[in-house]
Design an enzyme around this catalytic site. Structure first.
Site, PDB file in Angstrom:
ATOM      1  N   HIS A  56       0.836  -1.214   0.000  1.00 39.27           N
ATOM      2  CA  HIS A  56       0.000   0.000   0.000  1.00 39.27           C
ATOM      3  C   HIS A  56       0.871   1.265   0.000  1.00 39.27           C
ATOM      4  O   HIS A  56       0.517   2.274   0.611  1.00 39.27           O
ATOM      5  CB  HIS A  56      -0.952   0.023   1.202  1.00 39.27           C
ATOM      6  CG  HIS A  56      -1.877  -1.146   1.259  1.00 39.27           C
ATOM      7  ND1 HIS A  56      -3.027  -1.223   0.513  1.00 39.27           N
ATOM      8  CD2 HIS A  56      -1.811  -2.309   1.959  1.00 39.27           C
ATOM      9  CE1 HIS A  56      -3.639  -2.364   0.752  1.00 39.27           C
ATOM     10  NE2 HIS A  56      -2.916  -3.045   1.629  1.00 39.27           N
ATOM     11  N   ASN A 129      -9.926  -3.574   1.629  1.00 37.32           N
ATOM     12  CA  ASN A 129      -9.555  -3.495   0.213  1.00 37.32           C
ATOM     13  C   ASN A 129     -10.803  -3.266  -0.624  1.00 37.32           C
ATOM     14  O   ASN A 129     -11.911  -3.186  -0.109  1.00 37.32           O
ATOM     15  CB  ASN A 129      -8.862  -4.798  -0.231  1.00 37.32           C
ATOM     16  CG  ASN A 129      -7.445  -4.927   0.295  1.00 37.32           C
ATOM     17  OD1 ASN A 129      -6.731  -3.951   0.453  1.00 37.32           O
ATOM     18  ND2 ASN A 129      -7.046  -6.158   0.585  1.00 37.32           N
ATOM     19  N   TYR A 343       0.059  -4.388  11.789  1.00 35.72           N
ATOM     20  CA  TYR A 343      -0.121  -3.009  11.341  1.00 35.72           C
ATOM     21  C   TYR A 343       0.475  -2.017  12.335  1.00 35.72           C
ATOM     22  O   TYR A 343       1.196  -1.102  11.954  1.00 35.72           O
ATOM     23  CB  TYR A 343      -1.610  -2.723  11.102  1.00 35.72           C
ATOM     24  CG  TYR A 343      -2.022  -2.989   9.675  1.00 35.72           C
ATOM     25  CD1 TYR A 343      -2.489  -1.982   8.850  1.00 35.72           C
ATOM     26  CD2 TYR A 343      -1.922  -4.268   9.144  1.00 35.72           C
ATOM     27  CE1 TYR A 343      -2.853  -2.227   7.541  1.00 35.72           C
ATOM     28  CE2 TYR A 343      -2.278  -4.531   7.832  1.00 35.72           C
ATOM     29  CZ  TYR A 343      -2.738  -3.507   7.033  1.00 35.72           C
ATOM     30  OH  TYR A 343      -3.089  -3.754   5.732  1.00 35.72           O
TER      31      TYR A 343
END
Length: 487
Positions: A56, A129, A343
């Site tokens: 990303h 997504n 993350y």
């Protein structure tokens, strides 16, 4: 209004005497280390690029709002859904997944669709997504998968052999591969695509009752995709096509909107789901059929303000699916469980220990914690103690907290290999059969061109997966590969 430019200073506010000429020992002499303005400028310039995201990396962002349009309080006590008409500030970041920051927006690739809701109980990050499924179901495979989508360690080139070698040995990827090489693999910008939370999450109501949910965002602009030749043309003529389209649309007042829905599955349904369908309800490579779990309307997301500074507000935006507010919860989805760690850990490395204090990441509600010090400690607690007093009597915990009663766990702890046991083909075949004949033709053409230089053993293994999904699917790819060889 005065047009006089502001006085130039160092980052510490000290006036700069001369920003054109460095201090030197004589007209031709070497430079002096005491020229702090020169040193500061060079030091900052050397550090102007934070590490780009591993995935990303290239993205676009905008601010907006989420407005509740339908009552879902029977499912959740989360305050942002308390009443119809209630609005919550949001920030959304769209992205490509596999490419670097300088890559083209029109590459065949999934698109990231990450939303932040600045709620009165803290930030809720829905990090998904533009597809409702993913390539793998276990996070231990993720580093290997991403390496195959990046660059070969010897040639530093993208490698179709690496990609298809992984996919052919991981048939669980077939559902997402089918979506990727369909028309939806190259969206026409970010405004004309749907978004999905993809994972299974949970909602908990005021009575402590849980349901499992999947989040959907349906574009009000309509789905638009790029054909392969147009996507390739734009990659050369306007590689920032998606970013330009989003920014300019918002700037002219053409605010993009998405309708927000949930799919709901009760715990009782989930308990019998795999026995009835053959699919684990927490498997990220699968979807919940709408016939079984119809979409329920929730609200609308509108994007209406462009960031003032890309680096500060888009590049430094740091999302984490671990950020949920009371009235929401996680699920046993293995990929979600991995992302809950990965993350936040990535943001600590990429942006810094105190990344949550940056304006785009900072909660809009009051917050208080004992995490102190570290680089760029923007909100460091002042004179308050940096510890929490321990209560010897305990805190009477119940379940996971915030009314979530916790999950019942079953089975023996261990490593479970589901290969050969799970159905990785039916849903991919269903997706193929949903497509009209012209879309099926483009899908198989795209796949054949992507596989034409891959070794024969990998081709045959992958064709076998297509055939198990639908005989016509495998036959078309086989025929088109043969035509490419003969041509």
């Amino acid at each position: 209004m005065s047009t006089t430019p502001p006085r130039l200073t160092t980052a510490s506010g000290i006036p700069v005497a001369d920003h054109q000429n460095s201090l030197s020992a004589g007209r031709r002499g070497p430079l002096l280390l005491q020229d702090f303005h020169l040193i500061e400028k060079l030091q900052h310039f050397n550090r102007e690029r934070i590490p780009e995201r591993v995935v990303h990396a290239k993205g676009s962002g905008a601010y907006g709002s989420f407005t509740v349009t339908h009552d879902i309080t029977r499912y959740t006590s989360a305050k942002l859904f308390a009443q119809v008409g209630q609005a919550t500030e949001t920030f959304v970041r769209f992205s490509t997944v596999g490419g670097e920051r300088g890559s083209a927006d029109t590459e065949r690739d999934p698109r990231g669709f990450a939303l932040r809701f600045y709620t009165e109980d803290g930030n809720w990050d829905l990090v998904g997504n533009n597809t409702p499924m993913f390539f793998i179901k276990d996070p231990i495979k993720f580093p290997d998968f991403v390496h195959t989508q990046k660059r070969d360690p010897q040639t530093n080139l993208k490698s179709a052999q690496m990609m298809w070698d992984f996919w052919s040995h991981a048939p669980e990827s077939l559902h997402q591969v089918t979506m990727l090489f369909s028309d939806r693999g190259t969206p026409d910008g970010y405004r004309h695509m749907d978004g999905f939370g993809s994972h299974t999450y949970s909602l908990i109501n005021a009575a402590g009752e849980r349901v499992w949910v999947k989040w959907h965002l349906k574009t009000q602009q309509g789905i638009k995709n790029l054909m392969a030749d147009e996507a390739a043309r734009l990659a050369g003529t306007d590689p920032d096509h998606a970013q330009r389209d989003l920014f300019e649309a918002i700037a002219r007042g053409d605010f993009p909107r998405w309708n927000v829905y949930i799919q709901v599955m009760t715990e009782a349904q989930a308990d019998t789901w795999e026995q009835r369908t053959g699919w684990n309800p927490f498997d990220l490579t699968k979807v919940w059929p709408h016939a079984d779990c119809p979409r329920i309307p929730v609200g609308v997301v509108t994007l209406n303000r462009n960031p003032d500074n890309y680096h500060a507000e888009v590049e430094q935006a740091a999302f984490s699916p671990a950020n949920l507010v009371p009235g929401m919860g996680y699920s046993p989805d293995k990929m979600l469980q991995g992302r809950l760690f990965a993350y936040h850990d990535a943001q600590l490395y990429r942006v810094g220990t105190n990344h949550q204090h940056l304006p785009v990441n900072r909660a809009r509600c009051p917050f208080h914690h004992q995490q102190r010090d570290g680089a760029m400690a923007i909100a460091n607690g002042g004179a308050a103690p940096n510890y929490e007093t321990v209560n010897a009597a305990g805190t009477a915990p119940s379940g996971f907290g915030h009314g979530d009663p916790g999950w019942a766990l079953h089975g023996v702890a261990g490593r479970y290999d589901e290969r050969g046991e799970s159905d990785d083909f039916t849903q991919a075949g269903n997706l193929f059969r949903l497509m009209p004949p012209d879309a099926q033709d483009r899908l198989t053409t795209n796949i054949a061109h992507a596989m034409q230089h891959v070794s024969d053993d990998v081709q045959q293994l992958q064709i076998g997966h297509f055939t198990k999904a639908d005989p016509a699917y495998g036959a078309a790819v086989r025929r088109k590969l043969a035509d490419l060889r003969e041509g």
